[in-house]
Design an enzyme around this catalytic site. Structure first.
Site, PDB file in Angstrom:
ATOM      1  N   GLU A 216       0.739  -1.076  -0.127  1.00 14.52           N
ATOM      2  CA  GLU A 216      -0.006  -0.103  -0.191  1.00 14.52           C
ATOM      3  C   GLU A 216       0.813   1.350  -0.152  1.00 14.52           C
ATOM      4  O   GLU A 216       0.309   2.200  -0.639  1.00 14.52           O
ATOM      5  CB  GLU A 216      -0.805  -0.160   1.205  1.00 14.52           C
ATOM      6  N   HIS A 232       7.703 -26.776   4.023  1.00  7.90           N
ATOM      7  CA  HIS A 232       6.995 -28.129   3.479  1.00  7.90           C
ATOM      8  C   HIS A 232       6.527 -27.915   1.837  1.00  7.90           C
ATOM      9  O   HIS A 232       5.755 -28.617   1.598  1.00  7.90           O
ATOM     10  CB  HIS A 232       6.324 -28.488   4.445  1.00  7.90           C
ATOM     11  N   LYS A 327     -13.655   0.086  -4.667  1.00  9.18           N
ATOM     12  CA  LYS A 327     -14.813   0.101  -3.701  1.00  9.18           C
ATOM     13  C   LYS A 327     -15.809   1.106  -4.595  1.00  9.18           C
ATOM     14  O   LYS A 327     -16.992   0.692  -4.438  1.00  9.18           O
ATOM     15  CB  LYS A 327     -14.259   1.077  -2.300  1.00  9.18           C
TER      16      LYS A 327
HETATM   17  O1  PA5 Z   1      -5.252   0.461   4.389  1.00  5.90           O
HETATM   18  C1  PA5 Z   1      -6.449   0.437   3.725  1.00  5.90           C
HETATM   19  O2  PA5 Z   1      -6.720   1.688   3.253  1.00  5.90           O
HETATM   20  C2  PA5 Z   1      -7.352  -0.742   3.677  1.00  5.90           C
HETATM   21  O3  PA5 Z   1      -6.559  -1.805   3.877  1.00  5.90           O
HETATM   22  C3  PA5 Z   1      -8.494  -0.460   4.425  1.00  5.90           C
HETATM   23  O4  PA5 Z   1      -8.171  -0.725   5.692  1.00  5.90           O
HETATM   24  C4  PA5 Z   1      -9.707  -1.509   4.189  1.00  5.90           C
HETATM   25  O5  PA5 Z   1      -9.972  -1.272   2.765  1.00  5.90           O
HETATM   26  C5  PA5 Z   1     -10.790  -1.689   5.193  1.00  5.90           C
HETATM   27  O6  PA5 Z   1     -11.137  -0.414   5.448  1.00  5.90           O
HETATM   28  P1  PA5 Z   1     -11.437   0.139   6.862  1.00  5.90           P
HETATM   29  O7  PA5 Z   1     -10.323   0.078   7.551  1.00  5.90           O
HETATM   30  O8  PA5 Z   1     -12.154   1.655   6.747  1.00  5.90           O
HETATM   31  O9  PA5 Z   1     -12.376  -0.575   7.305  1.00  5.90           O
END
Ligand code: PA5
Length: 335
Positions: A216, A232, A327
């Site tokens: 990310e 394994h 999303k």
């Molecule tokens: O790091 C991020 O932005 C994502 O991995 C979010 O955490 C994920 O999409 C879930 O969203 P939220 O944390 O608002 O539930």
């Protein structure tokens, strides 16, 4: 890197917040089921590593409902964790949990989960808003542990939070040993795809965090595996393409004192057996006394590393446009 660096540097303050936060009263539970995705969901994995020595099992679910038959039978406390409060998988699971009559608690900044929690009178720990979910780990983990404290599933974690906050406060500064180690690893990994190995409850959980932070923040592919399982299967996967993998991949093995002795031997043997295919390997050992601090120490190294890799790649670590696009596509489908 600046904005995400500022958010990562917020971790000590978040841990201090958690040290002082109040635990909601929730009865007594030793079977817990955390549901959440991405940056929120991983707080359940971290909490599981801390809760295990207290005889509490924290299972983690990352997806939609329905509730699995084992959970219907064992009736765990469900903790729904969503930083935004609007993540569809988490909401779907929380609704299934409610409809199945399971006890539910919520950790969120608000959103739809916050509304549901108010309507249903679920015990809730509300965390401060304004961060990327992955940069709110101190709040989210702190809040999940507060719920566990309130459920008598772990002892009071205040001292652990204080130690972890102090440790993180030193580590996030430029010039700290952690910073320098992250920079060394970032230089070695430059141009390589990172594969992160863990080998126990603490190192294994953080291996996953390193992978997702690199994805990310640095917008790079990365993978994680755990010992002894990878010995394994994965270990044989290095046999046929050494000419490709030797310059393309790098392995970072995370270690913690809770790793089994035989896992430590396996790190060395695995490294020797795969050295033709993946000659670039680094090791990072956790530091600190409390499990929480050891989790945090490995986490900060990985978080800083992910920012340094972003810098090398010339990308802004903050936005996660592809996640947001996805999303939106899903939301459009619902219209
Ligand atoms: O790091 C991020 O932005 C994502 O991995 C979010 O955490 C994920 O999409 C879930 O969203 P939220 O944390 O608002 O539930």
């Amino acid at each position: 890197m600046t904005d995400m660096l500022a958010q990562i540097r917020d971790l000590p303050a978040q841990l201090s917040w958690a040290a002082e936060a109040e635990a909601p009263a929730i009865g007594t539970h030793s079977e817990v089921l955390c549901v959440g995705m991405g940056g929120s969901g991983i707080s359940g994995d971290y909490a599981g590593a801390i809760a295990e020595p207290f005889g509490t099992r924290v299972s983690v679910h990352k997806g939609y409902g329905p509730i699995a038959p084992w959970a219907i039978r064992l009736r765990p406390l469900v903790i729904a964790v969503s930083y935004s409060g609007n993540t569809e998988e988490t909401l779907d699971f929380a609704v299934s949990a409610r409809d199945t009559g399971l006890p539910v608690a919520a950790v969120t900044t608000g959103g739809r989960l916050g509304e549901m929690a108010r309507e249903e009178k679920w015990p809730t720990v509300e965390v401060p808003a304004g961060l990327q979910p992955r940069a709110a780990l101190g709040y989210l983990l702190g809040a999940v542990l507060k719920v566990l404290e309130g459920a008598h599933a772990v002892d009071d974690q205040r001292l652990a939070f204080v130690e972890a906050a102090e440790w993180a406060g030193r580590a996030v500064d430029e010039g700290s040993d952690t910073w320098d180690r992250a920079a060394e690893i970032a230089a070695g990994l430059s141009g390589r795809i990172p594969i992160i190995y863990g080998g126990g409850p603490i190192s294994g959980v953080v291996a996953q965090r390193w992978k997702t932070q690199i994805n990310e923040n640095a917008k790079m592919p990365a993978w994680w595996s755990v010992l002894p399982e990878l010995d394994h299967n994965e270990i044989t996967g290095w046999e046929t393409m050494p000419d490709v993998t030797k310059d393309l991949l790098g392995i970072v093995a995370l270690t913690d004192r809770s790793d089994h002795d035989r896992v430590a031997s396996r790190v060395d043997f695995t490294r020797n057996l795969t050295s033709d295919a993946v000659p670039w390997v680094a090791e990072v050992a956790s530091a600190g006394t409390f499990p929480l601090t050891r989790l945090v120490s490995l986490t900060v190294t990985g978080d800083l590393l992910s920012l340094m890799l972003a810098e090398h790649a010339g990308v802004d670590p903050l936005p996660v446009k592809t996640i947001e696009k996805l999303k939106k596509l899903l939301a459009k489908e619902d219209e």
